[in-house]
Design a protein around this motif. Structure first.
Motif, short mmCIF file in Angstrom:
data_model
loop_
_atom_site.label_atom_id
_atom_site.label_comp_id
_atom_site.label_asym_id
_atom_site.label_seq_id
_atom_site.Cartn_x
_atom_site.Cartn_y
_atom_site.Cartn_z
N ALA A 42 -3.26 10.65 -1.29
CA ALA A 42 -4.65 10.58 -0.42
C ALA A 42 -5.99 10.54 -1.37
O ALA A 42 -6.77 9.93 -1.12
N THR A 43 -5.58 11.02 -2.81
CA THR A 43 -6.50 10.72 -3.87
C THR A 43 -6.39 9.60 -4.77
O THR A 43 -7.67 8.95 -5.00
N LEU A 44 -5.90 8.77 -4.13
CA LEU A 44 -5.49 6.87 -5.27
C LEU A 44 -6.44 6.13 -3.84
O LEU A 44 -6.28 6.43 -2.83
N ASN A 45 -7.17 5.24 -4.97
CA ASN A 45 -7.52 4.46 -4.60
C ASN A 45 -7.67 3.06 -4.70
O ASN A 45 -7.31 2.45 -5.58
N PRO A 46 -7.29 2.51 -3.61
CA PRO A 46 -7.04 0.87 -3.91
C PRO A 46 -7.15 0.34 -4.32
O PRO A 46 -8.59 -0.16 -3.33
#
Length: 762
Positions: free
Chosen positions: A529-533
């Motif tokens: 959830a913390t990763l930003n695509p």
């Protein structure tokens, strides 16, 4: 008188001996005559009790003596007689086989075991009746087969195992008595020690030998299937699990009771995921009810596998199952599901999408805008009054709160523009009723549409450049055609781009499964959830040499070029590709970037902002140490470059012999034919630097991309052979004349303290 009695006794004894010898000769003559008749395929001779009792012994004696050919000929005739049309002949032949099997097992005559196994396979395939001696012979065959499996006589016993399995699973129909005996014998073959030997062989054998082991494992029945599933659930080796995941579904339905039992138990997330994956590949629609409860599993990876299962099973119930999943799974997975649902174009889908749209205030914060934007773009396909009102409400709400530059305001207005264009030929007034309360709706509509350029880009499409519309790569090769066949007739072919696997989050989970499997369910969910695509176009600058950029990039798809600037540097590096990290070591240090990174192709990454470190540390303190160790083992090249650029070499740098296959050149341009002696400059867990005293402008490009094998001496003195690739090569200081070779190992070591005695460049 005493002398006469003694003479008389001796005479009687001699006469008896003569009679006995004569009888033995007559018996031997009869036996030889019967053997000759048997070799002539006159099988009525088996009705002779004496011949039946002696034939097995004859075969064994001839085989162990100097008449092996005759013994083999007799066995070939026995193979024919045991399949005779006459039940009496078959029963008498079975007696011979029973006696012979006892001799073979007791004396461990391996060559004859192979012949008996083949003979028995043919007989079991043919035998229509539960004849006398059937059960005892089957039990002897069981002992022989187990012994053959234990001693790796796999080719010889394969046909027998396959036949037993065909009878056990009723693909070869027999009466109930035969079925019962054979099923019990078949189950007893699956001894854990035997199966362990075979599974280890299957996982490690060459391709030719692997085929026969695989076929036997596929035919070991219910007990064999249970063993394989248990082996899968307890395996800590990723390659082993992948091999078993490929094998187990091909066993068929015999493992279903074990699979369903595991699903009902509280198992680790990866066990549940793997079981669901197997059920998907079995393709049995009836099993979905066993999988369904895991739509709400606490681990997002299990939820994703249930969605994949729905897609794989397809069928008439696919739409209803996807609709149910839409409200059960994590918000992180909903985008992909929306892409799947819109292909159905049904009123139920519109109702569900609008219901989800109305719940947008409940979406998880990190994915909320992206999910709402996706819903806007898809709702444009349903130009109903309710859809238009919902989009107008969103647009008005976002304009009032954030202004007209807000991305969701633009997403809603773009969707409304699409609806307006699609409904030009019908009365579009009806879908735009006045609101009794609040601002004048018509005025708002006019202002809204006036602000949308005619060629307005769909913000959801821009977000969709990194959309989640694909199937897991685990299924792509084997199941794409199946899924295509299962799409409804109304499916719009122009939307095929939705199904590109590299766009999906389950693809990300697959590419980085090696890392995610180190995490707990809570850690994996929070980290994902913390990763930003993000998506970079070809040529885009990702990070520049010398920058203090400290974010961490996980590459999901595409390639990135690495460059090293400086007037004295001449270095070539292999591109970064999917499954590699950008910035791993720098994320945990204050070092500047030692190189520049550009996107070579469209590059899709997930970025972990360094600003989120403290947040992760507070919420899941065990996660960052795992991430740091993973980066230390796998993000090798930047660290090797940094050390090489520093010019520092270990004081006690060991000599390394490089067998270079005439790759490098001398200063005068001539090819170096002999071995090159260099130095081991730096060592990491994931690779090492070498320096070679060779100078020529072509050398930096000559070795890059070549595979190597390295002989390593560990700190404890043990020797290991490791394989890797030349990930970079070049001169950092032209004055030194030392060519640096950056080696990246395919499988990192656990310790960076080692020496390298030699490498072979392939």
């Amino acid at each position: 008188m005493e002398i006469d009695k003694e003479k008389q006794a001796r005479a009687v004894a001699k006469a008896k001996q003569s009679l006995l010898q004569a009888e033995i000769k007559r018996e031997e003559a009869r036996l030889n005559q019967n053997v000759a008749l048997f070799l002539q395929e006159k099988f009525e001779v088996l009705l002779n009790d004496e011949f039946v009792e002696k034939l097995a012994e004859q075969i064994t004696r001839k085989y162990r003596g100097d008449q092996r050919k005759t013994a083999i000929d007799l066995l070939e005739r026995l193979e024919k007689s045991i399949c005779s049309e006459s039940q009496a002949i078959r029963e008498r032949s079975l007696i011979v086989v029973m006696i012979l099997s006892e001799h073979i097992y007791a004396n461990n005559i391996r060559e004859l075991s192979a012949i008996i196994a083949r003979l028995a396979a043919n007989w079991l395939y043919f035998e229509p009746e539960f004849i006398a001696g059937f059960e005892p012979v089957c039990h002897q065959l069981q002992r022989i087969a187990v012994e053959m499996l234990s001693t790796q006589q796999w080719y010889e016993v394969e046909q027998l195992i396959v036949t037993l399995n065909k009878i056990s699973n009723k693909s070869l129909l027999k009466n109930n008595l035969i079925y019962g005996v054979v099923s019990r014998v078949h189950d007893r073959l699956a001894e854990p020690e035997v199966l362990d030997i075979m599974v280890n062989a299957y996982l490690g054998e060459s391709s030719q030998r692997k085929d026969v082991v695989e076929n036997i494992l596929l035919n070991m029945g219910r007990q064999g299937g249970q063993f394989l599933i248990q082996r899968l659930t307890h395996s800590n080796d990723k390659e082993e699990r992948l091999a078993l995941l490929d094998l187990i579904p091909r066993i068929g339905g015999v493992g279903i009771p074990v699979l369903t039992r595991y699903l009902k138990e509280n198992q680790p997330w990866y066990v549940t995921r793997n079981i669901i994956m197997i059920i998907s590949r079995l393709g049995s629609d009836e099993l979905y009810n066993e999988v369904r409860p895991h739509l709400s599993h606490p681990d997002i990876r299990v939820q994703q596998q249930v969605v994949n299962c729905i897609e794989v099973l397809g069928g008439d119930q696919m739409e209803q199952r996807l609709l149910e999943a839409l409200f059960a799974i994590s918000d992180d997975l909903k985008v992909h599901l929306i892409d799947q649902l819109v292909q159905f174009r049904s009123p139920e889908v519109e109702t569900s999408l609008l219901e989800l749209f109305d719940r947008r205030g409940e979406f998880s914060g990190h994915v909320s805008d992206f999910l709402v934007s996706k819903l806007c773009s898809k709702l444009a396909a349903y130009p109903s009054p309710r859809t238009v009102n919902s989009l107008l409400d969103l647009a008005q709400e976002r304009r009032q709160r954030y202004g007209e530059s807000d991305s969701l305001f633009r997403a809603a207005t773009a969707a409304l523009r699409t609806i307006e264009e699609k409904t030009d030929e019908i009365d579009i007034e009806a879908p735009f009723p006045q609101q009794e309360d609040g601002p004048d709706r018509d005025l708002f509509e006019e202002e809204l549409f006036a602000q949308i350029p005619a060629d307005s880009a769909d913000p959801a499409e821009m977000a969709g450049s990194y959309g989640d519309g694909g199937l897991s790569d685990i299924f792509v090769e084997t199941l794409t055609d199946t899924l295509t066949d299962k799409r409804p007739d109304s499916y719009d072919q122009s939307s095929d781009s939705m199904f590109q696997p590299h766009h999906s989050q389950d693809h990300h989970l697959m590419v980085w499964s090696g890392f995610y499997e180190l995490l707990s369910t809570e850690e994996a969910n929070l980290f994902f959830a913390t990763l930003n695509p993000e998506t970079f176009e070809a040529g885009d600058l990702i990070v520049e040499q010398g920058s203090g950029e400290a974010d961490l990039f996980f590459v999901d798809h595409g390639y990135a070029d690495l460059h090293i600037g400086g007037s004295t540097a001449n270095v070539n590096l292999t591109p970064i590709q999917a499954g590699e990290i950008i910035g791993g070591n720098l994320f945990f240090s204050q070092l500047p970037w030692p190189l520049t990174v550009h996107a070579q192709t469209e590059l899709q990454v997930r970025r972990l902002a360094r600003s989120r470190r403290d947040e992760l540390q507070q919420q899941v303190p065990e996660l960052l140490p795992k991430l740091e160790r993973y980066c230390r083992l796998n993000d090798v090249v930047p660290c090797l470059v940094h050390r090489a650029a520093s010019g520092q070499v270990e004081e006690d740098a060991a000599e390394v012999v490089v067998r270079s296959s005439s790759i490098f050149r001398r200063e005068d341009g001539r090819t170096i034919e002999e071995d090159v002696h260099g130095r081991l400059a730096h060592t990491l867990c994931g690779g090492f630097n070498l320096t070679l005293p060779v100078t020529h402008q072509r050398n930096p490009a000559a070795g890059v991309g070549h595979q190597i094998s390295a002989e390593l001496i560990m700190d404890d003195g043990s020797l290991q052979t490791r394989f890797g690739i030349i990930a970079g090569s070049g001169y950092y200081d032209s004055a030194s004349g030392n060519l640096y070779i950056h080696i990246k190992l395919y499988h990192p070591l656990q310790d960076e303290h080692y020496r390298c005695s030699s490498i072979d460049i392939m």
